[in-house]
Motif scaffolding. Structure first.
Motif, PDB file in Angstrom:
ATOM      1  N   ASP A  81       3.729   0.093   2.306  1.00 10.38           N
ATOM      2  CA  ASP A  81       3.749   0.148   0.685  1.00 10.38           C
ATOM      3  C   ASP A  81       2.728  -0.528  -0.114  1.00 10.38           C
ATOM      4  O   ASP A  81       1.901  -0.055  -1.088  1.00 10.38           O
ATOM      5  CB  ASP A  81       5.159  -0.055   0.006  1.00 10.38           C
ATOM      6  CG  ASP A  81       6.189   0.749   0.444  1.00 10.38           C
ATOM      7  OD1 ASP A  81       5.878   1.775   1.069  1.00 10.38           O
ATOM      8  OD2 ASP A  81       7.610   0.257   0.355  1.00 10.38           O
ATOM      9  N   GLU A  82       2.261  -1.576   0.522  1.00  9.43           N
ATOM     10  CA  GLU A  82       1.352  -2.715  -0.265  1.00  9.43           C
ATOM     11  C   GLU A  82      -0.120  -2.605   0.607  1.00  9.43           C
ATOM     12  O   GLU A  82      -0.968  -3.075  -0.205  1.00  9.43           O
ATOM     13  CB  GLU A  82       2.028  -4.251  -0.244  1.00  9.43           C
ATOM     14  CG  GLU A  82       3.314  -4.010  -1.010  1.00  9.43           C
ATOM     15  CD  GLU A  82       3.136  -3.844  -2.471  1.00  9.43           C
ATOM     16  OE1 GLU A  82       2.154  -4.303  -2.898  1.00  9.43           O
ATOM     17  OE2 GLU A  82       3.926  -3.024  -2.769  1.00  9.43           O
ATOM     18  N   LYS A  85      -2.644  -0.421  -1.091  1.00  8.04           N
ATOM     19  CA  LYS A  85      -2.964  -0.950  -2.451  1.00  8.04           C
ATOM     20  C   LYS A  85      -4.013  -2.268  -2.501  1.00  8.04           C
ATOM     21  O   LYS A  85      -4.914  -2.166  -3.267  1.00  8.04           O
ATOM     22  CB  LYS A  85      -1.833  -1.389  -3.304  1.00  8.04           C
ATOM     23  CG  LYS A  85      -0.799  -0.099  -3.584  1.00  8.04           C
ATOM     24  CD  LYS A  85       0.550  -0.894  -3.981  1.00  8.04           C
ATOM     25  CE  LYS A  85       1.556   0.239  -4.128  1.00  8.04           C
ATOM     26  NZ  LYS A  85       2.973  -0.272  -5.037  1.00  8.04           N
ATOM     27  N   SER A 201      11.075  -7.570  -2.144  1.00  8.87           N
ATOM     28  CA  SER A 201      10.068  -6.865  -2.648  1.00  8.87           C
ATOM     29  C   SER A 201       9.500  -7.153  -3.935  1.00  8.87           C
ATOM     30  O   SER A 201       8.621  -6.773  -4.543  1.00  8.87           O
ATOM     31  CB  SER A 201      10.051  -5.254  -2.412  1.00  8.87           C
ATOM     32  OG  SER A 201      11.395  -5.051  -3.348  1.00  8.87           O
ATOM     33  N   ARG A 208      -0.164  -8.621  -5.906  1.00  8.00           N
ATOM     34  CA  ARG A 208      -1.124  -7.727  -6.676  1.00  8.00           C
ATOM     35  C   ARG A 208      -1.831  -8.291  -7.944  1.00  8.00           C
ATOM     36  O   ARG A 208      -2.914  -7.850  -7.864  1.00  8.00           O
ATOM     37  CB  ARG A 208      -0.309  -6.551  -7.072  1.00  8.00           C
ATOM     38  CG  ARG A 208       0.289  -5.773  -5.865  1.00  8.00           C
ATOM     39  CD  ARG A 208       0.694  -4.284  -6.238  1.00  8.00           C
ATOM     40  NE  ARG A 208       1.477  -4.298  -7.368  1.00  8.00           N
ATOM     41  CZ  ARG A 208       2.955  -4.366  -6.765  1.00  8.00           C
ATOM     42  NH1 ARG A 208       3.478  -4.324  -5.724  1.00  8.00           N
ATOM     43  NH2 ARG A 208       3.907  -4.318  -7.862  1.00  8.00           N
ATOM     44  N   PRO A 214      -4.028  -2.489  -7.597  1.00  9.03           N
ATOM     45  CA  PRO A 214      -3.259  -1.592  -8.435  1.00  9.03           C
ATOM     46  C   PRO A 214      -1.816  -1.625  -8.379  1.00  9.03           C
ATOM     47  O   PRO A 214      -1.459  -1.759  -7.085  1.00  9.03           O
ATOM     48  CB  PRO A 214      -3.897   0.030  -8.269  1.00  9.03           C
ATOM     49  CG  PRO A 214      -4.363  -0.405  -6.856  1.00  9.03           C
ATOM     50  CD  PRO A 214      -5.043  -1.711  -6.745  1.00  9.03           C
ATOM     51  N   ASP A 215      -0.958  -1.050  -9.104  1.00 10.67           N
ATOM     52  CA  ASP A 215       0.688  -1.194  -8.715  1.00 10.67           C
ATOM     53  C   ASP A 215       0.994   0.218  -8.205  1.00 10.67           C
ATOM     54  O   ASP A 215       1.791   0.333  -7.367  1.00 10.67           O
ATOM     55  CB  ASP A 215       1.326  -1.150 -10.164  1.00 10.67           C
ATOM     56  CG  ASP A 215       1.145  -2.526 -10.638  1.00 10.67           C
ATOM     57  OD1 ASP A 215       1.031  -3.450 -10.031  1.00 10.67           O
ATOM     58  OD2 ASP A 215       1.219  -2.681 -12.094  1.00 10.67           O
ATOM     59  N   ARG A 216       0.052   1.268  -8.622  1.00 12.07           N
ATOM     60  CA  ARG A 216       0.255   2.648  -7.741  1.00 12.07           C
ATOM     61  C   ARG A 216      -1.128   3.237  -7.410  1.00 12.07           C
ATOM     62  O   ARG A 216      -2.035   2.658  -8.059  1.00 12.07           O
ATOM     63  CB  ARG A 216       0.835   3.497  -8.821  1.00 12.07           C
ATOM     64  CG  ARG A 216       2.173   3.206  -9.077  1.00 12.07           C
ATOM     65  CD  ARG A 216       2.884   4.267  -9.932  1.00 12.07           C
ATOM     66  NE  ARG A 216       4.233   3.993 -10.550  1.00 12.07           N
ATOM     67  CZ  ARG A 216       5.104   4.610 -11.194  1.00 12.07           C
ATOM     68  NH1 ARG A 216       4.399   5.635 -11.836  1.00 12.07           N
ATOM     69  NH2 ARG A 216       6.296   4.245 -11.565  1.00 12.07           N
ATOM     70  N   LEU A 217      -1.102   4.133  -6.342  1.00 10.82           N
ATOM     71  CA  LEU A 217      -2.283   4.685  -5.906  1.00 10.82           C
ATOM     72  C   LEU A 217      -2.371   6.284  -6.388  1.00 10.82           C
ATOM     73  O   LEU A 217      -1.314   6.704  -6.277  1.00 10.82           O
ATOM     74  CB  LEU A 217      -2.314   4.505  -4.474  1.00 10.82           C
ATOM     75  CG  LEU A 217      -2.794   3.029  -3.989  1.00 10.82           C
ATOM     76  CD1 LEU A 217      -2.841   3.092  -2.443  1.00 10.82           C
ATOM     77  CD2 LEU A 217      -3.973   2.519  -4.454  1.00 10.82           C
ATOM     78  N   PRO A 220      -1.192  11.609 -10.837  1.00 10.19           N
ATOM     79  CA  PRO A 220       0.145  12.397 -10.863  1.00 10.19           C
ATOM     80  C   PRO A 220       0.103  13.580  -9.744  1.00 10.19           C
ATOM     81  O   PRO A 220      -0.999  14.322  -9.595  1.00 10.19           O
ATOM     82  CB  PRO A 220      -0.050  13.070 -12.187  1.00 10.19           C
ATOM     83  CG  PRO A 220      -1.308  13.034 -12.780  1.00 10.19           C
ATOM     84  CD  PRO A 220      -2.107  11.752 -12.133  1.00 10.19           C
ATOM     85  N   THR A 221       1.383  13.683  -9.172  1.00 11.31           N
ATOM     86  CA  THR A 221       1.285  14.475  -8.024  1.00 11.31           C
ATOM     87  C   THR A 221       1.269  16.053  -8.834  1.00 11.31           C
ATOM     88  O   THR A 221       2.059  16.350  -9.760  1.00 11.31           O
ATOM     89  CB  THR A 221       2.964  14.272  -7.278  1.00 11.31           C
ATOM     90  OG1 THR A 221       3.655  14.485  -8.334  1.00 11.31           O
ATOM     91  CG2 THR A 221       2.635  13.130  -6.627  1.00 11.31           C
TER      92      THR A 221
END
Length: 301
Positions: A81-82, A85, A201, A208, A214-217, A220-221
């Motif tokens: 997950d990390e 990022k 977690s 970060r 970044p918190d997200r990569l 939008p899907t």
């Protein structure tokens, strides 16, 4: 007076309880997950990290050290997950693997794990690390790798990894770090060395923030990027075929196979109405009345 004193005591007790509850909530949900700045012997800790045989993809950038063992569930989640990022922020993740020592006569590592750890410390083979992490622990046999058990040199390498973990943990505890795995060390924007026992977690967001990850990569899907005109053309340079002219699609409420619509009626020009003659501009003058005359008497015989 007595009632006032009792009310004051009750109010003071309630205030203390609320203050204690607020402090506990702050510590339980925020403070205990914050990283610790290494205040004791940071140079010795950094030297120990530099001398360890870490593996990395060689992307370069700010180093971040991840100390863990093969079967750490939190370590696998952090890698999944990390790590992307951190890489997006230009951080080089350096993994230091060790085989856990035996506890109460029971082995906490497998033969294949010890052989792989020894090979990683000796060769720093990043593709080997990727294959190892992508394979379930029970299915990994370390095929093609020399065994560490029964090999004096490779057994010493495995023990060196264990001593590294023990020495690092002892130095970090002196600065107040609670040891849990993965054990992560990095430098913040001001250059201070920090450490985190990041089994939970909820502590990952602090890392970060320090390294600017970044918190997200990604976006939008479900979003489809617009097609470029150059991409729409064939690669061999053949011009694209024109889109054919198609008949107009009938409206949705039109009955299927219904009678043809009647042609529109011809519009006839209306007959202009007869115009009324204009009235005379002046009335005709009236004749004057005759003037009476007197006639002579006439005798008839």
């Amino acid at each position: 007076m007595r009632r006032f004193i009792l009310g004051s005591i009750v109010a003071a007790v309630i205030g203390l309880l609320l203050a204690g509850a607020g402090y506990w909530a702050y510590w339980n949900f925020y403070s205990r997950f914050q990283p610790v700045t290494i205040s004791r012997n940071p140079a010795e800790v950094q030297r120990l990290l530099d001398e360890a045989s870490w593996v990395s993809d060689g992307s370069g950038g700010q180093p971040l050290y991840i100390v863990t063992y093969r079967d750490s569930a939190s370590g696998h989640r952090y890698l999944r997950d990390e790590a992307p990022k951190l890489k997006a922020a230009g951080v080089e993740t350096r993994f230091i693997l060790f085989a856990r020592p035996d506890a109460d006569g029971a082995s906490r590592s497998t033969t294949a794990e010890r052989a792989t750890v020894a090979e990683l410390w000796l060769s720093r083979d990043w593709p080997l690390y990727e294959r190892w992490m992508a394979t379930p622990s029970g299915s990994w046999t370390a095929a093609g790798l020399p065994q560490a058990d029964g090999n004096l040199a490779r057994s010493a390498v495995v023990e060196a990894g264990r001593r590294f973990d023990e020495q690092l943990s002892r130095m970090l505890r002196a600065s107040g770090v609670k040891i849990s795995y993965p054990l992560i060390l990095w430098r913040d924007r001001d250059g201070f060395l920090k450490a985190c026992g990041c089994a939970d977690s909820r502590a990952w967001a602090f890392i970060r923030d320090d390294v600017g990850a970044p918190d997200r990569l990604g976006g939008p899907t479900g979003a489809v990027p617009p097609l470029d005109e150059d991409q729409a053309a064939p690669e061999d340079g053949t011009p694209a075929m024109p889109y054919p002219d198609l008949p107009t699609i009938p409206p949705m409420n039109a009955p299927p196979n219904g009678p043809a619509a009647a042609p529109p009626a011809q519009v006839q020009n209306p007959t202009p109405a007869p115009t009324r003659p204009a009235a005379p501009s002046a009335r005709p003058s009236s004749r004057a009345a005759p003037t009476p005359t007197q006639q002579e008497d006439t005798t008839f015989y």
